[in-house]
Scaffold this active site. Structure first.
Site, PDB file in Angstrom:
ATOM      1  CB  SER B 497      -0.860  -0.007   1.282  1.00 17.55           C
ATOM      2  OG  SER B 497      -2.009  -1.103   1.112  1.00 17.55           O
ATOM      3  CG  HIS B 498       4.693   0.589   0.741  1.00 19.25           C
ATOM      4  ND1 HIS B 498       5.519  -0.285   0.528  1.00 19.25           N
ATOM      5  CD2 HIS B 498       3.913   0.310   1.709  1.00 19.25           C
ATOM      6  CE1 HIS B 498       5.643  -1.087   1.628  1.00 19.25           C
ATOM      7  NE2 HIS B 498       4.278  -0.531   2.409  1.00 19.25           N
ATOM      8  CG  LEU B 499      -0.649   4.264  -3.340  1.00 19.26           C
ATOM      9  CD1 LEU B 499      -1.915   4.809  -3.596  1.00 19.26           C
ATOM     10  CD2 LEU B 499      -0.069   3.347  -4.831  1.00 19.26           C
TER      11      LEU B 499
END
Lengths: 244, 571
Positions: B497-499
């Site tokens: 979930s590393h936007l």
């Protein structure tokens, strides 16, 4: 300047849409806590279908039992309750696509853009079950899916998997992805949802379920874990002796 | 941030779109271990009906809405992503903060691929080090130091930047697969070390006086809240202190719609938010801090008219530019069930042994023809069977053969979701802007993501996955299936979930949205805090760097801005 007002002041009503009590809250001074606010899952109660018709329910039982067939070593999806699991899910928020984005326009895009169906899962299942029986009848002397031999049932499921079985207004491969996922979910989810009956799937692969504490096991390497699974709402030890 | 500002004597109001979250009501240990509810049905996450994005691989396509989550997950409620994360607590390597300068000096400007828009951060590792340290001590991070004030330490990560003191708690105990991985990696000449973990290796009381309990290795970390109070999260490290702070108020279930600017557009005067009745309110403020998740920070800037939206054709504007994600790949290794039993359910979000030999610029890229890298390791996060029943490639997905393969391999294979945690550098054709067609529930345009992998990342992923697979084979696997990242970015395929990026920091207003203190160049009483500031993403999980940047900015606000409000860097 030693105490600046950062984000404060009197809120200003600009627009009133409703007079219903607000769920928006203000928290200051202490952690908010109220007794009874927890929401444990509601156990599925066996019994009549909630969403499927009796004929649809039999078809789904037959389909899932080919996707995960019984063998001498482990249960099949029918006996594990996967059809009951799917039925209760389709009768609830999942079946209504609750919480998903449902604004149009609905356009079929690339595989990378994900499913774009305007139909919710419950409607997709209903149409797909109709299409599966129609396809079975067309290829196998007018017989519905439940009356086919296992090998012929597998051929029909193969036609869902490769997308060649047409379903009105549904991308067949997207339906297959959902059906396969739902079957596995019913097989492996906590038994509180109606599948994985008697934790049979967990016992079969050796998953201890909801135990939540393996402090004594982190550095016991390559040893068999000896304890039977427990679920959120059941464990073999909790049962009255008579029903064991 | 809110705690530091209220300690400095300010009145702080925090707005959150979702509900207040706490262990007792949202994930108590009696029903927290529920894979179906939390992992599959996304109980703790933002619902796409509340807010989603449109997505396309390139500007020639029509973006379509993400109707259900896949490639990444977005928290919803107080605590945000810090509630459901694995707690993998990495510092970025020092050269990452000077990436463009570093690569240019070592390989020459021509080595950087055309279209790649990497840049320096405007802040250095040495400047951030005290803030990394503060965040690690807040979280009770378990680990083995690899570099103490310049002296390389045995058993730690020799590639890490110098740290001023050891981790606050010793490294986690390791399961079987991680131990085998470390042995194999060491024998191959690599330098394995325990993954730094925000899951406690022992009871820990942090500097604020909040106590966390030891991790029990239940295997329900990522996607779940921790019912044991043993995963570092806002709930377990700071909220119990923050809510008692005089001057602090939280408003939950209130969504900020836009930042209000004065007539000249150079000063924020407050925010407009909407409550669950649909009533809009205006909250006046002297200082506005945008602390939402990456794309929501960018969206608030765009919807509020702060800065110029990036136009890739004209190469103008910075808001939305340098958006990035992660290039994750893995390999699954199968062992003989008669000799190997991994008990994959004995797991935690951040236990494992890793190597950093192929991260960042820790290896010579000259002959390889790509830039970037990643850490790799055996990180045993779960044996939850809906998600994790590895079978060899080519096995049918259903029927008797699938079932036999599941049984055969469940306890004798190793599968690490983020086995290879690769970087994602920035490009001129990967960006965020506003969608022309699709709207949210308030009628605002959705954010549009235009994102794809490039040849550089494909080459990197192939190389890293090969190195990883070599180690798995050396562990004694009978079969290794490689899963390098190939093809197009796919929004249905979970990576992390590393936007990151979209409102990036930098030394120059011509190439950044915020200055080195995460202060808006355009509106000096607006700070934009989070991974939206990353000019590109490194081969690490980003949260510890977000924490360090937050303390760095807090320090600048308290010690500089409040004494003389105005731009902290002259444009």
């Amino acid at each position: 300047m030693n105490r600046r007002r950062l984000l404060s002041g009197t809120a200003l009503v600009l627009f009133t849409a409703s007079s219903a009590p607000s769920r928006a809250g203000t928290i200051a001074g202490a952690l908010p806590w109220a007794p009874g606010a927890a929401a444990p899952p509601r156990p599925v109660v066996p019994g009549p279908w909630h969403f499927f018709t009796p004929a649809e329910g039999r078809t789904v039982e037959a389909i899932v039992d080919r996707i995960i067939p019984p063998d001498p070593d482990g249960p099949g999806a029918r006996d594990a309750g996967c059809a009951v699991f799917i039925d209760r899910q389709l009768a609830g928020p999942f079946g209504r696509a609750e919480g998903l984005y449902d604004h149009g326009p609905f356009v079929t895009g690339t595989k990378q853009q994900g499913p774009q169906s305007r139909l919710d899962p419950a409607t997709q299942y209903r149409g797909a079950l109709r299409a599966i029986d129609a396809y079975s009848a067309q290829h196998h002397d007018g017989r519905p899916f439940v009356d086919l031999a296992a090998a012929d049932q597998d051929a029909v499921i193969g036609a869902i998997e490769d997308g060649s079985l047409p379903i009105e207004d549904v991308v067949t491969k997207d339906f297959w992805t959902m059906l396969l996922k739902n079957t596995r979910q019913g097989f492996f989810a906590d038994p509180v949802y109606g599948g994985n009956r008697d934790m049979a799937a967990w016992k079969w692969i050796g998953f201890p379920g909801a135990r939540y504490d393996y402090s004594d096991w982190i550095d016991r390497h390559n040893e068999p874990y000896p304890h039977a699974p427990i679920g959120i709402a059941e464990a073999p030890l909790w049962r009255p002796a008579a029903s064991k | 941030m809110a705690h530091g500002l209220s300690e400095a004597g300010l009145d702080v109001i925090a707005f959150e779109r979702g509900p207040w979250r706490d262990t007792a009501q949202d994930f108590p240990p009696t029903y927290a271990p529920d894979e179906y509810r939390y992992r599959v049905r996304h109980e703790l996450f933002l619902r796409p009906a509340q807010m989603t994005f449109t997505f396309r691989n390139n500007p020639s396509q029509t973006a379509l809405p993400i109707r259900d989550w896949g490639a990444f997950m977005l928290g919803n409620g107080v605590g945000g992503g810090g509630l459901h994360w694995n707690a993998e607590m990495w510092r970025f390597e020092p050269s990452q903060f000077m990436l463009k300068t570093h690569l240019t000096e070592r390989y020459g400007a021509k080595f950087i691929p055309a279209g790649m828009t990497i840049q320096d951060w405007g802040v250095t590792y040495d400047e951030l080090e005290p803030h990394y340290d503060r965040f690690e001590y807040l979280c009770g991070t378990a680990g083995t130091a690899g570099n103490l004030r310049g002296a390389i330490q045995p058993g730690g990560n020799p590639f890490e930047g110098p740290r001023s003191r050891p981790y606050p708690t010793p490294a986690q105990k390791q399961p079987f697969n991680a131990t085998l991985f470390a042995k194999a990696a060491r024998e191959m000449g690599h330098q394995p070390f325990p993954q730094p973990s925000g899951n406690m290796s022992q009871p820990y009381t942090n500097p604020l006086g909040v106590t966390l309990g030891p991790c029990t290795f239940c295997g329900y970390c990522e996607w779940f809240g921790c019912g044991n109070y043993s995963k570092a999260s806002p709930q377990t490290t700071i909220l119990p202190v923050l809510v008692k702070q005089p001057g602090f108020t939280a408003r939950d279930n209130c969504e900020v719609l836009r930042i209000v600017l004065d007539a000249g557009g150079k000063r924020a005067t407050g925010v407009v938010f909407v409550d669950t009745d649909g009533e809009e309110w205006e909250q006046p403020a002297d200082l506005v801090l945008c602390c939402a998740f990456t794309p929501f920070n960018v969206q608030l800037l765009m919807l509020s008219g702060v800065g110029e939206i990036y136009d890739p054709a004209a190469k103008r504007g910075n808001v939305g530019r340098n958006f990035t994600h992660q290039t994750v790949s893995t390999a699954t290794a199968f062992f003989d069930p008669a000799t190997h039993r991994f008990n994959p359910f004995v797991a935690s979000g951040a236990i494992g042994m890793c190597i950093d030999d192929f991260n960042g610029d820790n290896f010579d890229h000259g002959p390889l023809g790509f830039v970037g890298g990643g850490y790799m390791g055996q990180v045993q996060t779960n044996g939850r069977p809906i998600e994790t029943t590895p079978v060899p490639a080519g096995t049918p997905t259903w029927g008797a053969k699938w079932k036999a393969a599941v049984k055969q391999n469940y306890n004798s294979s190793v599968y690490s979701g983020s086995g290879v945690h690769g970087s994602f550098y920035s490009y001129d054709d990967v960006f965020l802007d506003l969608d022309p067609t699709y709207k949210d529930r308030f009628g605002r345009p959705l954010m549009r993501m235009t994102i794809d992998f490039h040849e550089n990342e494909h080459k990197m992923s192939a190389f890293l996955t090969d190195r990883y697979a070599e180690i798995l084979r050396a562990m004694g696997a009978t079969r290794v299936d490689k899963l390098p990242r190939t093809g197009h970015y796919d929004v249905t395929d979970y990576q992390t979930s590393h936007l990151c990026g979209g409102a990036v920091m930098g030394a120059e207003p011509s190439t950044s949205v915020v200055n080195r203190y995460q202060q808006s160049w355009d509106v000096p009483n607006l700070f934009v805090i989070g991974a939206s500031s990353f000019p590109q993403n490194a081969g690490y999980n980003p949260t510890t760097t977000v924490g360090a940047l937050t303390y760095w900015t807090l320090d600048a606000i308290v010690n500089q801005y409040l004494k003389a409000p105005g731009p902290l860097v002259q444009a």
